[in-house]
Design a protein around this motif. Structure first.
Motif, PDB file in Angstrom:
ATOM      1  N   TYR A  85       0.843  -1.150  -0.017  1.00 56.77           N
ATOM      2  CA  TYR A  85       0.021   0.042  -0.010  1.00 56.77           C
ATOM      3  C   TYR A  85       0.872   1.165   0.165  1.00 56.77           C
ATOM      4  O   TYR A  85       0.558   2.227  -0.481  1.00 56.77           O
ATOM      5  CB  TYR A  85      -0.977  -0.155   1.329  1.00 56.77           C
ATOM      6  N   THR A 105      -2.395  -8.363  -3.655  1.00 61.09           N
ATOM      7  CA  THR A 105      -2.232  -6.942  -3.831  1.00 61.09           C
ATOM      8  C   THR A 105      -1.201  -6.651  -4.935  1.00 61.09           C
ATOM      9  O   THR A 105      -0.952  -5.577  -5.449  1.00 61.09           O
ATOM     10  CB  THR A 105      -1.689  -6.418  -2.673  1.00 61.09           C
ATOM     11  N   ASP A 152      -9.611  -0.206  -5.281  1.00 61.65           N
ATOM     12  CA  ASP A 152      -9.727  -1.556  -4.681  1.00 61.65           C
ATOM     13  C   ASP A 152      -9.826  -1.321  -2.887  1.00 61.65           C
ATOM     14  O   ASP A 152     -10.284  -2.030  -2.247  1.00 61.65           O
ATOM     15  CB  ASP A 152      -9.117  -2.559  -5.010  1.00 61.65           C
ATOM     16  N   ALA A 153      -8.743  -0.395  -2.634  1.00 57.78           N
ATOM     17  CA  ALA A 153      -8.384  -0.314  -1.255  1.00 57.78           C
ATOM     18  C   ALA A 153      -8.994   0.973  -0.392  1.00 57.78           C
ATOM     19  O   ALA A 153      -8.525   1.243   0.667  1.00 57.78           O
ATOM     20  CB  ALA A 153      -7.079  -0.634  -0.862  1.00 57.78           C
ATOM     21  N   VAL A 155     -11.349   4.042   1.010  1.00 61.98           N
ATOM     22  CA  VAL A 155     -12.320   4.087   2.303  1.00 61.98           C
ATOM     23  C   VAL A 155     -13.579   3.618   2.025  1.00 61.98           C
ATOM     24  O   VAL A 155     -14.346   2.591   2.349  1.00 61.98           O
ATOM     25  CB  VAL A 155     -12.200   5.467   3.137  1.00 61.98           C
ATOM     26  N   ARG A 157     -14.491   1.772  -0.653  1.00 58.06           N
ATOM     27  CA  ARG A 157     -14.563   0.236  -1.024  1.00 58.06           C
ATOM     28  C   ARG A 157     -14.671  -0.524   0.175  1.00 58.06           C
ATOM     29  O   ARG A 157     -15.332  -1.688   0.276  1.00 58.06           O
ATOM     30  CB  ARG A 157     -13.440   0.120  -1.762  1.00 58.06           C
ATOM     31  N   TRP A 158     -13.687  -0.316   1.332  1.00 57.24           N
ATOM     32  CA  TRP A 158     -13.710  -0.960   2.433  1.00 57.24           C
ATOM     33  C   TRP A 158     -15.200  -0.747   3.088  1.00 57.24           C
ATOM     34  O   TRP A 158     -15.540  -2.104   3.834  1.00 57.24           O
ATOM     35  CB  TRP A 158     -12.787  -0.526   3.309  1.00 57.24           C
ATOM     36  N   LYS A 159     -15.619   0.491   3.161  1.00 57.17           N
ATOM     37  CA  LYS A 159     -17.174   0.545   3.804  1.00 57.17           C
ATOM     38  C   LYS A 159     -18.195  -0.432   3.207  1.00 57.17           C
ATOM     39  O   LYS A 159     -18.674  -1.019   3.898  1.00 57.17           O
ATOM     40  CB  LYS A 159     -17.448   1.932   3.989  1.00 57.17           C
ATOM     41  N   ARG A 161     -17.795  -3.069   1.531  1.00 56.50           N
ATOM     42  CA  ARG A 161     -17.438  -4.475   1.750  1.00 56.50           C
ATOM     43  C   ARG A 161     -17.930  -4.873   3.228  1.00 56.50           C
ATOM     44  O   ARG A 161     -18.432  -5.751   3.590  1.00 56.50           O
ATOM     45  CB  ARG A 161     -15.956  -4.779   1.643  1.00 56.50           C
ATOM     46  N   PHE A 162     -17.531  -4.102   4.374  1.00 55.51           N
ATOM     47  CA  PHE A 162     -18.006  -4.067   5.496  1.00 55.51           C
ATOM     48  C   PHE A 162     -19.487  -4.110   5.718  1.00 55.51           C
ATOM     49  O   PHE A 162     -19.969  -5.040   6.173  1.00 55.51           O
ATOM     50  CB  PHE A 162     -17.147  -3.003   6.552  1.00 55.51           C
TER      51      PHE A 162
END
Length: 172
Positions: A85, A105, A152-153, A155, A157-159, A161-162
């Motif tokens: 990252y 990654t 893909d990584a 904030v 996208r993470w939200k 997915r969560f």
């Protein structure tokens, strides 16, 4: 820590020195730990190895900004290599061991290259590949890594997915 693959990295640089001579790229190693003495000794023996010690802040950012690529030769099943990252944040390609999170990654031929863990010759081959490619192609790999990082990584996208995981759990 032996699991980080420092010996593999240093062996690869010895091999590169033998095959490339004065054309060997300079390897900058940052950090501290139980293998620090090994790295310091190798830096004395191989003029293409430079030990930087622990770095952070502006010095770390400058090292990432000016490097050609980042190398992560881990021997263990790295669950989430944050160095990927960091490299992508600075649009740098990654040469990593084919283990753990690096397989998710680092996209070979697009954002970097993967080698078998512990295989110094394969790592040296990957470094030669990177060194032999035009600077524009190396930059394109770094840009692809940056694009992956943002897409893909990020904030959002993470939200997403969560929230998807929470919805799945709520239905069960």
């Amino acid at each position: 820590m032996p699991e980080k693959g420092l010996r593999t990295l240093l062996d690869a640089w010895d091999e590169l020195r033998g095959s490339l001579g004065k054309q060997t790229p300079t390897l900058l190693i940052a950090g501290e730990g139980p293998e620090e003495a090994l790295v310091q000794q190798k830096a004395k023996e191989n003029p293409f190895v430079c030990f930087m010690g622990q770095i952070g802040g502006a010095r770390k950012q400058e090292a990432l900004r000016t490097c050609r690529a980042l190398i992560a030769p881990s021997l263990w099943w790295e669950p989430l290599g944050l160095v990927t990252y960091e490299a992508y944040d600075f649009s740098k390609p990654v040469l990593a061991a084919q283990s753990g999170g690096f397989t998710e990654t680092v996209h070979p031929g697009r954002t970097g290259l993967l080698h078998a863990p512990g295989d110094a010759s394969a790592l040296a081959r990957d470094v030669r590949t990177l060194e032999n490619m035009p600077a524009g192609q190396r930059a394109a790999w770094g840009a692809a890594g940056r694009a992956w990082l943002l897409e893909d990584a990020g904030v959002g996208r993470w939200k997403d997915r969560f929230e998807s995981i929470l919805e799945t759990l709520h239905r069960e």
